[in-house]
Scaffold this motif. Structure first.
Motif, mmCIF file in Angstrom:
data_model
loop_
_atom_site.group_PDB
_atom_site.id
_atom_site.type_symbol
_atom_site.label_atom_id
_atom_site.label_comp_id
_atom_site.label_asym_id
_atom_site.label_seq_id
_atom_site.Cartn_x
_atom_site.Cartn_y
_atom_site.Cartn_z
ATOM 1 N N LEU A 31 0.819 -1.212 0.000
ATOM 2 C CA LEU A 31 0.000 0.000 0.000
ATOM 3 C C LEU A 31 0.855 1.265 0.000
ATOM 4 N N LEU A 32 2.020 1.207 0.618
ATOM 5 C CA LEU A 32 2.897 2.381 0.624
ATOM 6 C C LEU A 32 3.277 2.773 -0.797
ATOM 7 N N PHE A 33 3.657 1.801 -1.613
ATOM 8 C CA PHE A 33 4.098 2.112 -2.967
ATOM 9 C C PHE A 33 2.928 2.430 -3.886
ATOM 10 N N LEU A 34 1.754 1.891 -3.592
ATOM 11 C CA LEU A 34 0.566 2.271 -4.358
ATOM 12 C C LEU A 34 0.255 3.751 -4.129
ATOM 13 N N THR A 35 0.417 4.197 -2.893
ATOM 14 C CA THR A 35 0.204 5.609 -2.570
ATOM 15 C C THR A 35 1.193 6.505 -3.309
ATOM 16 N N PHE A 36 2.458 6.103 -3.323
ATOM 17 C CA PHE A 36 3.463 6.890 -4.046
ATOM 18 C C PHE A 36 3.136 6.953 -5.542
ATOM 19 N N TYR A 37 2.649 5.840 -6.090
ATOM 20 C CA TYR A 37 2.296 5.804 -7.516
ATOM 21 C C TYR A 37 1.180 6.805 -7.812
ATOM 22 N N PHE A 38 0.175 6.828 -6.960
ATOM 23 C CA PHE A 38 -0.950 7.741 -7.179
ATOM 24 C C PHE A 38 -0.481 9.197 -7.189
ATOM 25 N N GLN A 39 0.342 9.574 -6.218
ATOM 26 C CA GLN A 39 0.676 10.984 -6.053
ATOM 27 C C GLN A 39 1.878 11.425 -6.896
ATOM 28 N N ILE A 40 2.914 10.593 -6.956
ATOM 29 C CA ILE A 40 4.138 11.018 -7.631
ATOM 30 C C ILE A 40 4.054 10.829 -9.137
ATOM 31 N N VAL A 41 3.484 9.696 -9.582
ATOM 32 C CA VAL A 41 3.432 9.410 -11.017
ATOM 33 C C VAL A 41 2.160 9.954 -11.649
ATOM 34 N N LEU A 42 1.004 9.645 -11.049
ATOM 35 C CA LEU A 42 -0.264 10.078 -11.631
ATOM 36 C C LEU A 42 -0.626 11.505 -11.260
ATOM 37 N N GLY A 43 0.056 12.077 -10.270
ATOM 38 C CA GLY A 43 -0.208 13.458 -9.895
ATOM 39 C C GLY A 43 -1.505 13.674 -9.152
ATOM 40 N N TYR A 44 -2.014 12.625 -8.501
ATOM 41 C CA TYR A 44 -3.257 12.765 -7.737
ATOM 42 C C TYR A 44 -3.027 13.678 -6.530
ATOM 43 N N SER A 45 -4.059 14.411 -6.159
ATOM 44 C CA SER A 45 -4.026 15.153 -4.906
ATOM 45 C C SER A 45 -4.152 14.150 -3.757
ATOM 46 N N PRO A 46 -3.810 14.558 -2.533
ATOM 47 C CA PRO A 46 -3.966 13.632 -1.405
ATOM 48 C C PRO A 46 -5.387 13.086 -1.285
ATOM 49 N N LEU A 47 -6.400 13.938 -1.494
ATOM 50 C CA LEU A 47 -7.783 13.485 -1.406
ATOM 51 C C LEU A 47 -8.097 12.478 -2.507
ATOM 52 N N HIS A 48 -7.679 12.788 -3.723
ATOM 53 C CA HIS A 48 -7.924 11.897 -4.851
ATOM 54 C C HIS A 48 -7.246 10.549 -4.615
ATOM 55 N N ALA A 49 -6.022 10.573 -4.070
ATOM 56 C CA ALA A 49 -5.303 9.330 -3.789
ATOM 57 C C ALA A 49 -6.029 8.507 -2.729
ATOM 58 N N GLY A 50 -6.584 9.196 -1.726
ATOM 59 C CA GLY A 50 -7.337 8.481 -0.707
ATOM 60 C C GLY A 50 -8.568 7.807 -1.263
ATOM 61 N N PHE A 51 -9.310 8.512 -2.119
ATOM 62 C CA PHE A 51 -10.501 7.923 -2.728
ATOM 63 C C PHE A 51 -10.138 6.786 -3.688
ATOM 64 N N ALA A 52 -8.962 6.855 -4.285
ATOM 65 C CA ALA A 52 -8.535 5.781 -5.185
ATOM 66 C C ALA A 52 -8.344 4.467 -4.435
ATOM 67 N N SER A 53 -8.095 4.541 -3.118
ATOM 68 C CA SER A 53 -7.919 3.340 -2.298
ATOM 69 C C SER A 53 -9.230 2.887 -1.665
ATOM 70 N N LEU A 54 -10.291 3.696 -1.783
ATOM 71 C CA LEU A 54 -11.555 3.389 -1.119
ATOM 72 C C LEU A 54 -12.190 2.074 -1.565
ATOM 73 N N PRO A 55 -12.147 1.695 -2.856
ATOM 74 C CA PRO A 55 -12.780 0.434 -3.248
ATOM 75 C C PRO A 55 -12.290 -0.776 -2.460
ATOM 76 N N MET A 56 -11.024 -0.796 -2.083
ATOM 77 C CA MET A 56 -10.523 -1.928 -1.309
ATOM 78 C C MET A 56 -11.213 -2.001 0.047
ATOM 79 N N THR A 57 -11.399 -0.865 0.693
ATOM 80 C CA THR A 57 -12.082 -0.836 1.982
ATOM 81 C C THR A 57 -13.518 -1.328 1.855
ATOM 82 N N LEU A 58 -14.230 -0.843 0.839
ATOM 83 C CA LEU A 58 -15.619 -1.246 0.645
ATOM 84 C C LEU A 58 -15.727 -2.751 0.384
#
Length: 491
Positions: free
Chosen positions: A293-320
């Motif tokens: 999960l640490l590296f998935l977070t880095f991928y969202f923000q560093i490579v895809l340029g997601y905002s912190p909020l967008h990166a958090g929502f990108a991980s939401l499906p796993m929780t659901l």
């Protein structure tokens, strides 16, 4: 000298209504401890800029929490057993809140790392007390399965909730609130503990095993340091030295535990085939989950340029997915047992991690990320819902705290080792990519993606190893899931 206390008179467990309110308090504490392993992940890029951290310091913000947490859990479990589980819960919660406040007010990297280590230390007292209280509050029957399903689902989903909450707080407040948010949560949990929790403790031999404590803390710390140094080379003297020292110290710990009269980790807790298998699975799962999960977070923000909020929502499906699957599995476990979900779960989770290894710089979320995240959620739910129940089945009341600590310790130490190991692989993959490919405008991002992919493949491999362990070792009967544990001494 060992002290022997007279057996306390038995008291009834809390009333049915109070038991479920107490479960809510324990679940809140579990959520706080688990999500703190990941809530700072999304805040790390902002914190790194504000505090001037290096990439190595950034990784240590995650690793030092898991290291302190995991290495002190066994001692925390024994303190909870001997000193009192309610008392340990409340002190651990207060200390965790204070450490969180210090981290949120950190003025430099050193202060933040110290606060994270202090958080981990108090979590090492809080977590085993919480799980031991759950074990004795729900001693058996279908209510026990439901309670552990809730607790296990939070264990699996809490990490992803941390990513989402971290995104919200970083986006609309600041990265500091990813730590400060623990203060109000702790206040609510303390009030609930005072209202619904009864004191319980072990009786008989309550002398602490100081040599065992020193050996296990030093051994685990050496292993994590060795894997972290591997980032600069596996053949380095310090890398090999720390890894060898860790193995030797842990071997010495096992020898000491077999000979002392009051072991920190009694061998009877781990030699049981089913329980030992559950501990191995927990270690592998912690490594794959926290590191991945640490590296998935880095991928969202560093490579895809997601905002912190967008990166958090990108991980939401796993929780659901984890929450939905946990609800279904809690109904099915009495009928199908634990062997099937704990064998199939790692295979599904490994498939999800392997799928994520095919990410690209362009990053189509729906095609490249979402299927992997969903598979990972299904697999983790299949593991976490039964795992803690299986690991604590048949544990004597005297060992409830230390057995609970062993469950949490395996996951946290697995996570710290996994994070360090994946970071070393990530760094090596980046260096190899840049050496083998000509300079290009997207070369740096392509190198990052190569590193993330290497980490996901390694995490998938570790996850896959858990499947045969579950199949061959974890074979409790359906009746074992409903069987009452020994009577509990309440004092």
């Amino acid at each position: 000298m060992a002290t022997t206390a007279p057996t306390a008179p038995q008291q009834s467990t809390p009333s049915p209504i109070h038991r479920w309110w107490l479960l809510a308090v324990l679940a809140l504490a579990q959520l706080m401890v688990i999500l703190d392993g990941t809530i700072v992940n999304i805040a790390l890029p902002d914190a790194q800029i504000d505090l001037g951290m290096t990439d190595g310091d950034r990784t240590w913000v995650v690793t030092i929490y898991a290291l302190a947490f995991g290495s002190l859990l066994l001692l925390g479990g024994r303190i909870a057993d001997y000193w009192g589980r309610k008392r340990s819960f409340i002190v651990g919660m207060v200390g965790f809140a204070i450490a969180s406040a210090l981290g949120g007010l950190a003025l430099n990297t050193e202060m933040l790392l110290a606060a994270r280590a202090l958080q981990g230390a108090f979590a090492g007292l809080l977590a085993p007390a919480s799980l031991a209280i759950l074990t004795i509050t729900f001693p058996g029957g279908k209510d026990r399965i439901k309670a552990f399903a809730v607790y296990g689902a939070i264990g699996g989903g809490g990490a992803a909730v941390g990513l989402l909450l971290g995104g919200v707080l970083t986006e609309f407040a600041s990265w500091e609130w990813c730590l400060l948010v623990n203060v109000p949560i702790a206040i609510v949990a303390i009030v609930g503990a005072l209202a619904f929790m009864k004191e319980s403790r072990a009786h008989g031999n309550t002398r602490y095993d100081i040599p065992g404590t020193l050996l296990v803390v030093a051994g685990l710390a050496s292993l994590v340091l060795g894997f972290s140094r591997a980032e600069e080379g596996w053949a380095r003297f310090d890398t090999i030295g720390f890894l060898v020292a860790g193995v030797v110290l842990l071997a010495a710990f096992v020898l000491v535990e077999r000979r002392v009269s009051n072991p920190l980790l009694p061998m009877r807790v781990i030699v049981d085939k089913v329980r030992g298998g559950a501990f191995l699975v927990s270690t592998l799962t912690g490594a794959a989950l926290l590191g991945g999960l640490l590296f998935l977070t880095f991928y969202f923000q560093i490579v895809l340029g997601y905002s912190p909020l967008h990166a958090g929502f990108a991980s939401l499906p796993m929780t659901l997915v984890i929450m939905v699957c946990a609800t279904v599995l809690s109904q099915l476990l009495p009928k199908i047992g634990v062997r099937i979900p704990m064998t199939v779960g790692p295979i599904i989770a490994a498939g999800g991690l392997f799928y994520l290894s095919f990410i690209t710089v362009e990053g189509n979320y729906v095609l490249e990320v979402l299927p992997g995240v969903v598979l990972l959620g299904i697999g983790l739910a299949s593991l976490f819902v039964p795992l803690q129940n299986v690991a604590l089945a048949g544990v004597e009341e005297h060992d409830a705290g230390v057995a609970s600590a062993a469950v949490a310790a395996t996951q946290q130490i697995g996570g710290s080792i996994g994070t360090a190991l994946f970071t070393a692989l990530y760094t090596s993959a980046i260096a190899s990519y840049l050496a083998d490919n000509p300079p290009a405008p997207t070369a740096q991002l392509e190198a990052f993606v190569s590193g993330y992919s290497a980490a996901f493949v390694c995490a998938a491999a570790l996850m896959l190893v858990a499947a045969p362990i579950s199949f061959f070792l974890i074979r409790p009967s359906k009746a074992d899931l409903l069987k009452n544990v020994d009577a509990v001494h309440m004092g």
